[in-house]
Design a protein around this motif. Sequence first.
Motif, PDB file in Angstrom:
ATOM      1  N   UNK A 189      10.920 -45.065  13.022  1.00 28.73           N
ATOM      2  CA  UNK A 189      11.544 -44.156  13.963  1.00 28.73           C
ATOM      3  C   UNK A 189      11.305 -42.711  13.615  1.00 28.73           C
ATOM      4  N   UNK A 190      11.899 -41.811  14.384  1.00 32.50           N
ATOM      5  CA  UNK A 190      11.693 -40.378  14.177  1.00 32.50           C
ATOM      6  C   UNK A 190      12.369 -39.827  12.918  1.00 32.50           C
ATOM      7  N   UNK A 191      13.388 -40.517  12.406  1.00 34.27           N
ATOM      8  CA  UNK A 191      14.091 -40.062  11.204  1.00 34.27           C
ATOM      9  C   UNK A 191      13.480 -40.746   9.983  1.00 34.27           C
ATOM     10  N   UNK A 192      12.725 -40.005   9.160  1.00 30.33           N
ATOM     11  CA  UNK A 192      12.069 -40.630   8.009  1.00 30.33           C
ATOM     12  C   UNK A 192      13.032 -41.335   7.057  1.00 30.33           C
ATOM     13  N   UNK A 193      14.268 -40.866   6.963  1.00 30.13           N
ATOM     14  CA  UNK A 193      15.238 -41.476   6.051  1.00 30.13           C
ATOM     15  C   UNK A 193      15.676 -42.859   6.521  1.00 30.13           C
ATOM     16  N   UNK A 194      15.500 -43.155   7.809  1.00 29.04           N
ATOM     17  CA  UNK A 194      15.917 -44.445   8.355  1.00 29.04           C
ATOM     18  C   UNK A 194      14.736 -45.324   8.735  1.00 29.04           C
ATOM     19  N   UNK A 195      13.539 -44.791   8.629  1.00 23.76           N
ATOM     20  CA  UNK A 195      12.334 -45.463   9.089  1.00 23.76           C
ATOM     21  C   UNK A 195      11.820 -46.467   8.062  1.00 23.76           C
ATOM     22  N   UNK A 196      11.384 -47.623   8.549  1.00 23.06           N
ATOM     23  CA  UNK A 196      10.774 -48.648   7.698  1.00 23.06           C
ATOM     24  C   UNK A 196       9.406 -48.953   8.296  1.00 23.06           C
ATOM     25  N   UNK A 197       8.367 -48.724   7.521  1.00 25.17           N
ATOM     26  CA  UNK A 197       6.996 -48.837   8.025  1.00 25.17           C
ATOM     27  C   UNK A 197       6.473 -50.268   8.007  1.00 25.17           C
ATOM     28  N   UNK A 198       5.495 -50.501   8.852  1.00 27.45           N
ATOM     29  CA  UNK A 198       4.729 -51.741   8.831  1.00 27.45           C
ATOM     30  C   UNK A 198       4.164 -51.930   7.418  1.00 27.45           C
ATOM     31  N   UNK A 199       4.298 -53.114   6.854  1.00 25.40           N
ATOM     32  CA  UNK A 199       3.786 -53.395   5.518  1.00 25.40           C
ATOM     33  C   UNK A 199       4.778 -53.141   4.397  1.00 25.40           C
ATOM     34  N   UNK A 200       5.936 -52.536   4.707  1.00 28.17           N
ATOM     35  CA  UNK A 200       6.943 -52.276   3.665  1.00 28.17           C
ATOM     36  C   UNK A 200       7.477 -53.601   3.130  1.00 28.17           C
TER      37      UNK A 200
END
Length: 158
Positions: free
Chosen positions: A68-79
């Motif tokens: 998402x737009x908030x890096x602190x809440x974002x979980x990326x593909x492959x995490x």
Amino acid sequence: MFSCLLGPWPCSPEMPPQPVPLMGVRVPAGFPSPAEDWAEERVDFNQRFIRHPEATFFFTVDGDSMQGPDPARSIAHGALLVVDRALEARHGDVVVAVLDGDFTVKRLFMRNGHLALVPENPAYPSLVLQEGQSLEVWGVVIGCYQAFRQDVRPRRRQ
């Protein structure tokens, strides 16, 4: 791409400790500061972060619904997600859920009798539980590891 999960892979309580150095200084994210050349202690990931080894599992995220737009809440593909099944899920927790037999990772919304699984990516709709659907909150995501270089991504389980 809708997020799905690869796993679960159990956290093994029998794994021998693998301590890595924890540096005695915090790394400034603003202005540079002199670095110290010694470690304050050694830290084992399992001992430091895993509270319930028998109930802790790892999943790999496959998709972008949690980016998402908030890096602190974002979980990326492959995490690589660390999921604790011993914890009771609360409103706002990121959870691994089984919705109609399929695993997914979403933020849990529980307010005034309403239940939904909410993605971080605004391109995806919230999954509001409908009558006749089955939902099991499988576990609470307590952390994740995200590689910044392609050549150091977590190896796939053999």
